[in-house]
Scaffold this active site. Sequence first.
Site, mmCIF file in Angstrom:
data_model
loop_
_atom_site.group_PDB
_atom_site.id
_atom_site.type_symbol
_atom_site.label_atom_id
_atom_site.label_comp_id
_atom_site.label_asym_id
_atom_site.label_seq_id
_atom_site.Cartn_x
_atom_site.Cartn_y
_atom_site.Cartn_z
ATOM 1 N N HIS A 102 -9.065 4.139 -1.397
ATOM 2 C CA HIS A 102 -7.739 3.555 -1.253
ATOM 3 C C HIS A 102 -7.419 2.652 -2.445
ATOM 4 O O HIS A 102 -7.356 1.430 -2.310
ATOM 5 C CB HIS A 102 -7.702 2.769 0.070
ATOM 6 C CG HIS A 102 -6.383 2.137 0.390
ATOM 7 N ND1 HIS A 102 -5.179 2.605 -0.094
ATOM 8 C CD2 HIS A 102 -6.084 1.054 1.157
ATOM 9 C CE1 HIS A 102 -4.195 1.825 0.359
ATOM 10 N NE2 HIS A 102 -4.723 0.883 1.115
ATOM 11 N N CYS A 123 0.824 -1.225 0.000
ATOM 12 C CA CYS A 123 0.000 0.000 0.000
ATOM 13 C C CYS A 123 0.845 1.257 0.000
ATOM 14 O O CYS A 123 0.335 2.356 -0.219
ATOM 15 C CB CYS A 123 -0.927 0.013 1.213
ATOM 16 S SG CYS A 123 -1.827 -1.508 1.461
#
Lengths: 134, 385
Positions: B332, B85
């Site tokens: 996200h 991420c």
Amino acid sequence: MGVPSVPRVWREIKYKYNLIGSKCVKCGKACYPPLTVCPYCGGKEVREVKLPERGKVISYTIIRYAPRGFEKLVPYVVALIELVDGTRLISQLTDVEPEEVSIGMEVEAVFRRLREQGNSGIIEYGLKFRPLRR
Amino acid sequence: MRRVAILGVGLTEVKEHWDKSLRKLFVEAATAALKDAGLDVNQLDAMYVANMSSGYLQGQEHLGSLLSTWLGAKGIPACKIEAACASGGVAFHQAFLAVASGLYDYVLVGGVEKMSDAITSDILTALMMADDQDYIAPTGVTFVGLNALVYRYYMAKYRVRQEDIALMAVHDHEYAANNPYAQFRNRITLDQVLSSPLVADPIHLLESSPIGDGAAALILGPLERSKGEVVVEVAGSSVATDNLSLQLREDITTMYATIKASREAYRMAKVEPKDVDVIEMHDAFTILGVINLEDLGFAEKGKGVELIKEGEIEIGGKVPSNLFGGLKARGHPVGATGLYQLIEVVWQLRGEAGKNQVEGAEIGLAQNVGGVGSTVSVNILRRVK
Ligand SMILES: [Zn+2]
């Protein structure tokens, strides 16, 4: 998970079935899985060590949406466990209902089927933990 | 090292883009960034692509060549940068180094993630690839489950209540309402958060960042060649790693990599936390927002929720945070997230943040986390004129 692979599972059997970690000669801390350096003090001299098969739950979660290969097990509990020597590991709990789990609960290792690598892959075995039986 | 400026930004809305492929999303964001910078694609010297899961979700690797082909950047040096991420923030750091070194003048860093084509169990499998596949994945734990272990432990250790931690999600949705690029622009209440389904106890669905597609790109170049009324400089840029898995950490409630990366970025930028006017930090789950505020140096351990409860992360507070919706509401799109954060900080420093503007913002910080604190990038931007 990667592609189904027999040798990839086979070469870790010693550590997974027998709970073999590594212990740092310099600071004395053990870790799992075994590393060739100490993750805590950077010590380069480490020895393989048989870790204790008893410990206690220091945190846990109930998995309600599973990754591929674990869908049939939900809901199931995964815990961060501190073994009696202080080493920590993450393991699935078994032989227990999710609502019975609590922080501080004593647990012991037990040999179980972990997952199947799809329809054509092999079945993986290893350790889970269950409430300590006295 | 040369001083480096951000010359242009471009992005797509974060959502389920059923009609757009990974490559189309990337080209859309990259083209917008080039236009914003006033550059032609042929002027680019290098390109870095931030992405986590194209290999698993699309079966597509070699994004450097693929996306340079589709962008029309013939012959350009290009490659994918992957750090789970944190791919976006880490790729930005590489682009910064490339320009700072003097080797390249104009560098495009673009992040993209295409998640909506996959079913949930495949997305959970892909995200879990951020952790150890030999020793952690076989337990059946998910990525959200790992964060849940941190969450429960944190509440027990510091005696903090979930209803305070969960306020982070309410905050995010409040600000996303004014962000046309955000995935969720609806406001939510604390009751709604705490009564939403549990995903991995104690984490509720509305405490978790959603699944979505998106792309974001920035153009970096030498500061002395930047034109325009406002110039945004990369004042500090740092990346740090920690032992990959939680079981190899001595304190799972502290992210050593955040501490290390942020202290290095503060040192480079010659600022302290109190000098920072606005931050975008990686609250993939509500608990991470709290921990980030602490580890970035804005609160003592165990006191992060005080900042949230006392309004200190709002506009006008001590540390205005996640003013475009954070990971929860802006969304996200994994590999692109760190670059969305940086673009949001650029908007603030340019005075282009609209209703979410922090007046006179001069210094902004973006923190991007990969794994459960396993890789952290911290970038500090400064308005220099
Ligand atoms: Zn040691």
